[in-house]
Design a protein around this motif. Sequence first.
Motif, PDB file in Angstrom:
ATOM      1  N   THR A   1       0.928  -1.224   0.244  1.00  0.00           N
ATOM      2  CA  THR A   1      -0.433   0.172   0.473  1.00  0.00           C
ATOM      3  C   THR A   1       1.001   1.003   0.276  1.00  0.00           C
ATOM      4  OG1 THR A   1      -1.962  -1.297   1.240  1.00  0.00           O
ATOM      5  CG2 THR A   1      -1.958   1.586   1.453  1.00  0.00           C
ATOM      6  N   LEU A   2       1.581   1.205   0.959  1.00  0.00           N
ATOM      7  CA  LEU A   2       2.718   2.715   0.775  1.00  0.00           C
ATOM      8  C   LEU A   2       3.769   2.390  -0.042  1.00  0.00           C
ATOM      9  CD1 LEU A   2       3.773   1.912   4.743  1.00  0.00           C
ATOM     10  CD2 LEU A   2       2.597   4.060   3.714  1.00  0.00           C
ATOM     11  N   LEU A   3       3.914   1.899  -0.766  1.00  0.00           N
ATOM     12  CA  LEU A   3       5.266   2.391  -2.131  1.00  0.00           C
ATOM     13  C   LEU A   3       4.879   3.035  -3.214  1.00  0.00           C
ATOM     14  CD1 LEU A   3       7.201  -1.194  -2.375  1.00  0.00           C
ATOM     15  CD2 LEU A   3       8.241   1.419  -1.318  1.00  0.00           C
ATOM     16  N   PRO A   4       3.475   2.583  -3.497  1.00  0.00           N
ATOM     17  CA  PRO A   4       3.174   3.766  -4.812  1.00  0.00           C
ATOM     18  C   PRO A   4       2.682   5.082  -3.714  1.00  0.00           C
ATOM     19  CG  PRO A   4       1.288   2.009  -4.197  1.00  0.00           C
ATOM     20  CD  PRO A   4       2.213   1.530  -3.457  1.00  0.00           C
ATOM     21  N   LEU A   5       2.285   5.219  -3.010  1.00  0.00           N
ATOM     22  CA  LEU A   5       2.081   7.141  -1.910  1.00  0.00           C
ATOM     23  C   LEU A   5       3.332   7.194  -1.991  1.00  0.00           C
ATOM     24  CD1 LEU A   5      -1.243   5.788  -0.090  1.00  0.00           C
ATOM     25  CD2 LEU A   5      -0.974   6.713  -2.545  1.00  0.00           C
ATOM     26  N   MET A   6       4.315   6.536  -1.741  1.00  0.00           N
ATOM     27  CA  MET A   6       5.725   6.952  -0.654  1.00  0.00           C
ATOM     28  C   MET A   6       6.461   8.077  -2.166  1.00  0.00           C
ATOM     29  SD  MET A   6       6.776   4.374   1.939  1.00  0.00           S
ATOM     30  CE  MET A   6       8.171   5.543   2.528  1.00  0.00           C
ATOM     31  N   GLU A   7       6.015   7.033  -3.672  1.00  0.00           N
ATOM     32  CA  GLU A   7       6.588   7.772  -4.433  1.00  0.00           C
ATOM     33  C   GLU A   7       5.622   7.488  -5.673  1.00  0.00           C
ATOM     34  OE1 GLU A   7      10.323   8.273  -6.205  1.00  0.00           O
ATOM     35  OE2 GLU A   7      10.014   6.623  -7.215  1.00  0.00           O
ATOM     36  N   THR A   8       4.970   9.280  -6.389  1.00  0.00           N
ATOM     37  CA  THR A   8       4.120   8.529  -7.274  1.00  0.00           C
ATOM     38  C   THR A   8       4.722   8.786  -9.003  1.00  0.00           C
ATOM     39  OG1 THR A   8       3.546  10.744  -7.398  1.00  0.00           O
ATOM     40  CG2 THR A   8       2.485   9.158  -5.911  1.00  0.00           C
ATOM     41  N   ALA A   9       4.404   9.479 -10.036  1.00  0.00           N
ATOM     42  CA  ALA A   9       4.665  10.089 -10.843  1.00  0.00           C
ATOM     43  C   ALA A   9       4.936  10.970 -11.396  1.00  0.00           C
ATOM     44  CB  ALA A   9       3.520   9.121 -11.762  1.00  0.00           C
ATOM     45  N   ASP A  10       3.873  12.237 -10.322  1.00  0.00           N
ATOM     46  CA  ASP A  10       4.771  13.315 -10.440  1.00  0.00           C
ATOM     47  C   ASP A  10       4.769  14.052  -8.830  1.00  0.00           C
ATOM     48  OD1 ASP A  10       2.390  13.287 -12.073  1.00  0.00           O
ATOM     49  OD2 ASP A  10       0.611  13.658 -11.395  1.00  0.00           O
ATOM     50  N   ALA A  11       5.707  13.338  -8.416  1.00  0.00           N
ATOM     51  CA  ALA A  11       5.851  13.013  -7.113  1.00  0.00           C
ATOM     52  C   ALA A  11       6.968  12.619  -6.574  1.00  0.00           C
ATOM     53  CB  ALA A  11       5.032  14.132  -5.952  1.00  0.00           C
ATOM     54  N   PRO A  12       8.761  12.986  -6.914  1.00  0.00           N
ATOM     55  CA  PRO A  12       9.339  12.183  -6.443  1.00  0.00           C
ATOM     56  C   PRO A  12       9.531  11.756  -4.872  1.00  0.00           C
ATOM     57  CG  PRO A  12      10.331  13.568  -8.214  1.00  0.00           C
ATOM     58  CD  PRO A  12       8.853  13.674  -7.850  1.00  0.00           C
ATOM     59  N   PHE A  13       9.804  10.854  -4.542  1.00  0.00           N
ATOM     60  CA  PHE A  13      10.170  10.350  -2.690  1.00  0.00           C
ATOM     61  C   PHE A  13      10.845  11.390  -2.652  1.00  0.00           C
ATOM     62  CE2 PHE A  13      12.851   8.008   0.638  1.00  0.00           C
ATOM     63  CZ  PHE A  13      11.467   8.035   1.895  1.00  0.00           C
ATOM     64  N   LEU A  14      10.321  12.094  -1.445  1.00  0.00           N
ATOM     65  CA  LEU A  14      10.800  13.414   0.062  1.00  0.00           C
ATOM     66  C   LEU A  14      10.467  14.634  -0.929  1.00  0.00           C
ATOM     67  CD1 LEU A  14      14.216  12.268   0.846  1.00  0.00           C
ATOM     68  CD2 LEU A  14      12.221  12.319   2.380  1.00  0.00           C
ATOM     69  N   SER A  15       9.906  14.542  -2.325  1.00  0.00           N
ATOM     70  CA  SER A  15       9.450  15.909  -2.559  1.00  0.00           C
ATOM     71  C   SER A  15       8.009  16.779  -2.212  1.00  0.00           C
ATOM     72  CB  SER A  15       9.410  15.421  -4.125  1.00  0.00           C
ATOM     73  OG  SER A  15       8.531  15.300  -4.477  1.00  0.00           O
ATOM     74  N   GLN A  16       8.057  17.911  -2.457  1.00  0.00           N
ATOM     75  CA  GLN A  16       6.659  18.579  -1.191  1.00  0.00           C
ATOM     76  C   GLN A  16       6.420  20.278  -2.384  1.00  0.00           C
ATOM     77  OE1 GLN A  16       7.538  19.135   2.793  1.00  0.00           O
ATOM     78  NE2 GLN A  16      10.034  19.626   2.353  1.00  0.00           N
ATOM     79  N   THR A  17       5.661  20.203  -2.229  1.00  0.00           N
ATOM     80  CA  THR A  17       5.521  21.784  -2.952  1.00  0.00           C
ATOM     81  C   THR A  17       4.879  23.377  -2.346  1.00  0.00           C
ATOM     82  OG1 THR A  17       2.775  21.663  -3.655  1.00  0.00           O
ATOM     83  CG2 THR A  17       5.195  20.185  -4.946  1.00  0.00           C
ATOM     84  N   ALA A  18       5.306  24.032  -2.249  1.00  0.00           N
ATOM     85  CA  ALA A  18       4.834  25.345  -1.674  1.00  0.00           C
ATOM     86  C   ALA A  18       3.176  24.696  -2.209  1.00  0.00           C
ATOM     87  CB  ALA A  18       5.288  26.894  -2.326  1.00  0.00           C
ATOM     88  N   GLU A  19       2.863  24.970  -3.152  1.00  0.00           N
ATOM     89  CA  GLU A  19       1.120  24.819  -3.312  1.00  0.00           C
ATOM     90  C   GLU A  19       0.502  23.866  -2.096  1.00  0.00           C
ATOM     91  OE1 GLU A  19       3.060  26.047  -6.841  1.00  0.00           O
ATOM     92  OE2 GLU A  19       3.456  24.076  -5.753  1.00  0.00           O
ATOM     93  N   ASN A  20       1.404  22.984  -2.146  1.00  0.00           N
ATOM     94  CA  ASN A  20      -0.035  21.646  -1.424  1.00  0.00           C
ATOM     95  C   ASN A  20       0.277  22.008   0.281  1.00  0.00           C
ATOM     96  OD1 ASN A  20       0.767  19.415   1.324  1.00  0.00           O
ATOM     97  ND2 ASN A  20       0.053  18.342  -0.409  1.00  0.00           N
ATOM     98  N   TRP A  21       1.168  22.959   0.914  1.00  0.00           N
ATOM     99  CA  TRP A  21       1.700  23.310   2.425  1.00  0.00           C
ATOM    100  C   TRP A  21       0.406  24.275   2.274  1.00  0.00           C
ATOM    101  CZ3 TRP A  21       3.926  21.685   6.858  1.00  0.00           C
ATOM    102  CH2 TRP A  21       4.726  20.502   6.188  1.00  0.00           C
TER     103      TRP A  21
END
Length: 374
Positions: free
Chosen positions: A326-346
């Motif tokens: 369950t976790l693996l596809p939620l920790m990294e997606t096609a649009d969001a590499p692992f550990l990435s984050q965006t100002a828009e989300n925050w």
Amino acid sequence: MMKKWNVGKRLLSIMLASALGIVLCTGCGGSQGGSTQSGPGETAAVESTQTAASPEAASAEQEAAGKEKTGDLRKMDVVLDWYPNALHAFLYTAIERGYFADEGLDVNIRFPANDNDAIALTAAGKAEIGLFYEHDAIQAVADQGVHIKSIGAVVQSPLNVILSLADKNIREPKDMAGKKIGYAGTALSEALVRTMLKESGEDPENVELINVGFELMSSMTTNQVDATIGCLVNHEVPQLEEEGFDVNYFLVNEYGIPNYYEAVFLANDELIENEPETLAGFLRACAKGFDDFQADPDACLQILLENQSEENFPLSPTVEKKSCETLLPLMETADAPFLSQTAENWQENIDWMYKEGLIKNKIEPSDVFTTIDY
């Protein structure tokens, strides 16, 4: 306002509003894979602080910590959100396979003694890294003046679900109308339920929220409540299924609630300013551990199982295996590499929390997250 009925004496204080007295774990467990682990139930000393710590105090703590080395390795304490489980497999893999050592780091995993330790100890300079939740980080910075920032998102979307037994026929928010929903007594859960109901055209007054404390699963399986909010899709869902229960669930961010990061790595402002390369090395090692986790989940799961806190939180290999899936596809997606984050989300989550009254002060995304190039 939604009706609330308190049952049970224990409250799960996920939000930081009540946090400023902290318990510091100073005992260490046995070494596993080149790391030590320390956690609740071991040697502890009580300290209090005004805002978890001033930047100057945190800087002094971390300067002293930086001098504590094993050989040429920089000692680094990482406080988990909970006891080891599948979410942490990449960390234990990075320790076991020497990825942190390659970056000059000696990582010590610590378990929280209090719900907010990942924030409080990190802010106070008692730990370099805390693993905790986006909404809590926003509240800590906005209303408590805590000097921490997220340096990486570990899970790109929520794991929190509305969970029910299948015979309750609760498959979407509108099905909660007229039902009893168990929760852990937090304002965040109240706001999540309220938002989902409004988005679905239902009156929040038609749902009875019942504070069941820690008993989220048992209160549901014994029909004290019709559904719960606060269980995780990667843990409680496969655990109940393994126990023979037929369940329904839906994720909380699909109905008027912005997508949010379920877990983020936190560091305090002084460490971010003074030791960015230390943090970059930490993230590089984590990314290598995650690459291995993706390539061979079973091997990394085995490393995790060897490092579990069996006396406090024993793991079922079959449940954790499903959790990894369950976790693996939620920790990294096609649009969001692992550990990435965006100002828009925050920004979206800051805006939502302010609208729902979860924070009193509106802050900028740059106040609570930063990008570390690694």
